[in-house]
Design an enzyme around this catalytic site. Structure first.
Site, mmCIF file in Angstrom:
data_model
loop_
_atom_site.group_PDB
_atom_site.id
_atom_site.type_symbol
_atom_site.label_atom_id
_atom_site.label_comp_id
_atom_site.label_asym_id
_atom_site.label_seq_id
_atom_site.Cartn_x
_atom_site.Cartn_y
_atom_site.Cartn_z
ATOM 1 N N GLY A 62 0.810 -1.207 0.000
ATOM 2 C CA GLY A 62 0.000 0.000 0.000
ATOM 3 C C GLY A 62 0.839 1.249 0.000
ATOM 4 O O GLY A 62 2.038 1.224 -0.303
ATOM 5 N N MET A 64 2.008 3.054 2.350
ATOM 6 C CA MET A 64 3.076 3.216 3.336
ATOM 7 C C MET A 64 4.150 2.137 3.259
ATOM 8 O O MET A 64 5.145 2.215 3.949
ATOM 9 C CB MET A 64 2.481 3.238 4.747
ATOM 10 C CG MET A 64 1.825 4.549 5.129
ATOM 11 S SD MET A 64 2.922 5.954 4.968
ATOM 12 C CE MET A 64 4.174 5.557 6.187
ATOM 13 N N ASP A 176 -4.597 7.727 11.033
ATOM 14 C CA ASP A 176 -5.208 6.995 9.925
ATOM 15 C C ASP A 176 -6.142 5.911 10.447
ATOM 16 O O ASP A 176 -6.165 4.791 9.932
ATOM 17 C CB ASP A 176 -4.127 6.387 9.026
ATOM 18 C CG ASP A 176 -4.653 6.018 7.641
ATOM 19 O OD1 ASP A 176 -5.655 6.625 7.200
ATOM 20 O OD2 ASP A 176 -4.062 5.131 6.999
#
Length: 277
Positions: A62, A64, A176
């Site tokens: 993803g 990150m 997040d």
């Protein structure tokens, strides 16, 4: 390959779909480093490793970083391994040092409702985090598996809220929080996961540029954001101050928590519109 005695892992995290027009995608201003930081063997023929951990397979990729299923052959336990990007700085070591400090701070956070971090370190210029392997699914899949009463939903989110509060108590802001970052274990225990964007209280994220494309038929709220500044998070769950590029606080996490709770109870998010604002 897997080492003798290492368990086979059930893959509970599917590789992410394209995030081009995904309002739920994590937005982060940074350049991935992991193309040159993949797992390697100590010697030819050895199973690939990240640090001292054996890599079994990639289970997710993803904004990150990359997540691998792994095995700690010294302590005979399954782990999840995450290679985290370090941000775009004139001096890349600054981003690495900051992420490493925050990962180490998270490793000191021991709470039943937070995914445990076993170890953090550097690997080929990236930061890796070795975490508890959770046998379960994320909140989104847990809700979709079968109808849940409001009492079950509130009980699950209350556990997640305890995990967030524990992080806040040690000065960490998640930034997040969303259903896919809440894991429900097979044992019913709920854990807050993926502190890849976590920061210490009062600190903003790394500046940079996040680009995206938008067709004439796509709402601006549904695409990857474009622009400079410290904008990190997932737009559908971000608090107003995050959208204004102000420092995130515990209240910012509480805002995302409430959006998640609303969505879990009503089957839709509380905000809808044709633009991000």
């Amino acid at each position: 390959m897997r080492p003798s005695g290492a368990p086979e892992l059930a893959e509970t995290t599917a590789p992410p779909a394209s995030r081009e027009h995904d309002p739920l995608a994590t937005v982060v201003s940074a350049t991935p480093p992991w193309e040159s930081a993949g797992p390697t063997g100590r010697d030819a023929g050895d199973p690939p490793r990240i640090g001292r951990f054996v890599v079994l397979r990639e289970v997710g990729r993803g904004a990150m970083g990359v997540v691998y299923a792994g095995y700690d052959d010294e302590l005979d336990r399954r782990v999840a391994l995450k290679l985290v990007q370090t941000g775009s700085h004139d001096d890349p070591s600054l981003g690495r040092a900051q992420l490493l400090r925050e990962a180490q701070a998270l490793a000191r956070l021991i709470h039943p409702n937070v995914v445990a971090v076993h170890e953090a370190g550097e690997f080929h210029g990236a930061v890796f985090i070795a975490m508890e392997y959770v046998d379960g699914v994320d909140l989104q899949h847990w809700l979709a598996h079968k109808p849940r009463s409001w009492r079950e939903v509130v009980a699950a989110l209350r556990q997640a809220g305890e995990g967030l509060r524990a992080a806040h108590d040690v000065g960490l802001i998640h930034r997040d929080f969303k259903p896919s970052n809440v894991l429900v274990g097979a044992d019913g225990r709920v854990r807050v996961a993926d502190f890849g964007l976590a920061t210490r209280r009062g600190r903003t994220g790394a500046s940079g540029h996040v680009s995206g494309t938008m067709s004439s038929s796509t709402s601006p709220a549904l695409v990857t954001l474009a622009g400079s500044g410290a904008l990190v998070g997932t737009p559908a769950y971000m608090a107003p101050e995050q959208l204004r590029r102000e420092p995130a606080t515990a209240a910012s996490d509480q805002f995302a928590f409430c959006v998640t709770l609303w969505e879990a109870l009503y089957g839709r998010r509380p905000f809808a519109g044709d633009s991000l604002e």
